[in-house]
Design an enzyme around this catalytic site. Sequence first.
Site, PDB file in Angstrom:
ATOM      1  N   PHE A 122      48.716  29.728  40.188  1.00  0.00           N
ATOM      2  CA  PHE A 122      49.427  30.902  39.693  1.00  0.00           C
ATOM      3  C   PHE A 122      49.782  31.833  40.849  1.00  0.00           C
ATOM      4  O   PHE A 122      50.898  32.358  40.931  1.00  0.00           O
ATOM      5  CB  PHE A 122      48.560  31.628  38.673  1.00  0.00           C
ATOM      6  CG  PHE A 122      49.256  32.755  37.955  1.00  0.00           C
ATOM      7  CD1 PHE A 122      50.099  32.506  36.890  1.00  0.00           C
ATOM      8  CD2 PHE A 122      49.058  34.074  38.353  1.00  0.00           C
ATOM      9  CE1 PHE A 122      50.740  33.546  36.220  1.00  0.00           C
ATOM     10  CE2 PHE A 122      49.682  35.117  37.695  1.00  0.00           C
ATOM     11  CZ  PHE A 122      50.530  34.849  36.618  1.00  0.00           C
ATOM     12  N   SER A 154      48.484  47.949  36.451  1.00  0.00           N
ATOM     13  CA  SER A 154      47.310  48.026  35.578  1.00  0.00           C
ATOM     14  C   SER A 154      47.094  49.373  34.912  1.00  0.00           C
ATOM     15  O   SER A 154      46.200  49.497  34.066  1.00  0.00           O
ATOM     16  CB  SER A 154      46.065  47.634  36.367  1.00  0.00           C
ATOM     17  OG  SER A 154      45.961  46.240  36.423  1.00  0.00           O
ATOM     18  N   TYR A 169      36.520  42.506  37.381  1.00  0.00           N
ATOM     19  CA  TYR A 169      37.863  42.877  36.943  1.00  0.00           C
ATOM     20  C   TYR A 169      38.687  41.624  36.662  1.00  0.00           C
ATOM     21  O   TYR A 169      38.934  40.813  37.556  1.00  0.00           O
ATOM     22  CB  TYR A 169      38.518  43.716  38.034  1.00  0.00           C
ATOM     23  CG  TYR A 169      39.772  44.417  37.616  1.00  0.00           C
ATOM     24  CD1 TYR A 169      39.706  45.590  36.875  1.00  0.00           C
ATOM     25  CD2 TYR A 169      41.021  43.934  37.969  1.00  0.00           C
ATOM     26  CE1 TYR A 169      40.852  46.257  36.492  1.00  0.00           C
ATOM     27  CE2 TYR A 169      42.175  44.596  37.605  1.00  0.00           C
ATOM     28  CZ  TYR A 169      42.095  45.756  36.860  1.00  0.00           C
ATOM     29  OH  TYR A 169      43.225  46.416  36.491  1.00  0.00           O
ATOM     30  N   SER A 170      39.113  41.461  35.415  1.00  0.00           N
ATOM     31  CA  SER A 170      39.860  40.272  35.021  1.00  0.00           C
ATOM     32  C   SER A 170      41.103  40.657  34.246  1.00  0.00           C
ATOM     33  O   SER A 170      41.019  41.276  33.175  1.00  0.00           O
ATOM     34  CB  SER A 170      38.990  39.353  34.155  1.00  0.00           C
ATOM     35  OG  SER A 170      39.762  38.308  33.583  1.00  0.00           O
ATOM     36  N   ASN A 171      42.256  40.289  34.766  1.00  0.00           N
ATOM     37  CA  ASN A 171      43.502  40.574  34.065  1.00  0.00           C
ATOM     38  C   ASN A 171      43.621  39.802  32.758  1.00  0.00           C
ATOM     39  O   ASN A 171      44.284  40.254  31.825  1.00  0.00           O
ATOM     40  CB  ASN A 171      44.686  40.292  34.981  1.00  0.00           C
ATOM     41  CG  ASN A 171      44.812  41.327  36.066  1.00  0.00           C
ATOM     42  OD1 ASN A 171      44.909  42.517  35.797  1.00  0.00           O
ATOM     43  ND2 ASN A 171      44.756  40.899  37.314  1.00  0.00           N
TER      44      ASN A 171
END
Length: 385
Positions: A153, A89, A194-196
């Site tokens: 996923f 990240s 927090y989101s990818n």
Amino acid sequence: MSAVRTTRTVLAAVLVAGLTATALATPALAAAAPTASVQAGDHAATQAALQAAVDAGVPGVVAQARDGRGNWTGTAGERRGNDRFRVGSITKTFVATVLLQLQAEGRLDLDDPVEKWLPGVVRGNGHDGRRITVRQLLNHTSGVYSVTSDPGFQEKVFGPGFLEHRYDRWTPRQLVDIAMTHAPDFTPGTGWNYSNTNYVLAGMVIEKVTGRPYGKAVENRIVKPLKLRATSVPGTDVRMPKPSSPAWSTLSADPDAQVHDVSELSPTIAYAAGEMISDSNDLQTFYRALLKGRLLPKAEMKEMTATVPVSPELPGVGYGLGLMKQKLSCGKEIWGHGGGIHGSSSEAQATRDGGHSLAMNFNADWTGDGSSVLEAEFCGVTPKG
């Protein structure tokens, strides 16, 4: 991309919903209770923290620091000072910088709705790109569900299924579509999570604005001007460039599970949320240049460093636009980002004036406390034991 144990604090629960073994993670937060200290700037404490990590089971660790006295490199275990590694990240800071540059050039506005650039992409189960801005993607206030929280996923990408699927190619749209099968975390602008997926979308916006792969924008705008010779955006290349050490993972939440060499993988599982490769020297060069104002005009730098709180339990922590600030036990404030991906856990941090910096990497994702290295370097705190 999962909830790596890069922190020994409540941040692990706050920042990423429980994933399995690896994370496109945010910075580690330092432990609250130091046991002893030496003069800050004495790299002996940092070297002791590196060795403590190896003694605790990390196969190898490398760190580099720069301060007013010069440059320092430390290693422990199976690492060399110039090893390259997947930065996870930390990629997000590069992506946010490009978008801020595009805003400075008048090519987009961070307050544009995502729908303007990606029509019809953010839709489903309550998601609505007409109500989400690009800025909200960058500071994680969009409410968009993180693809890396999807159980299917996780199983294929982080669990034992990784060994079968490690070379699978994913498109950014596939990653977003998985996220869209879930409800949003909250109404845009009303919370922080927090989101990818936010940064997958951010990379897609760069591509729509520039008409080229987002990685080309990163290379042309940051990597080449700063002469970051160890830094790359691998795209679909599964290999690690040399020099590098193996990356190890248990592919399990069980720290006693079998360890696997996960050095090779398809970077498309991360895309703009965490695919980049670099080394400790280049990461310091990037963050120091950024914080000293070499990459962004003053107005955009002010926007980047305007933070939102991540949790009432962490009043000293704020997330800006791809950049996070935190206060250490000695009161010193540092800015940067952390990152994790299979077999790799990294930190790149600096003081706000860019005068003192540290970048480090563990070549493991199931053990190691990056916060102890930060405390050692910036506060002179020696590790416990």
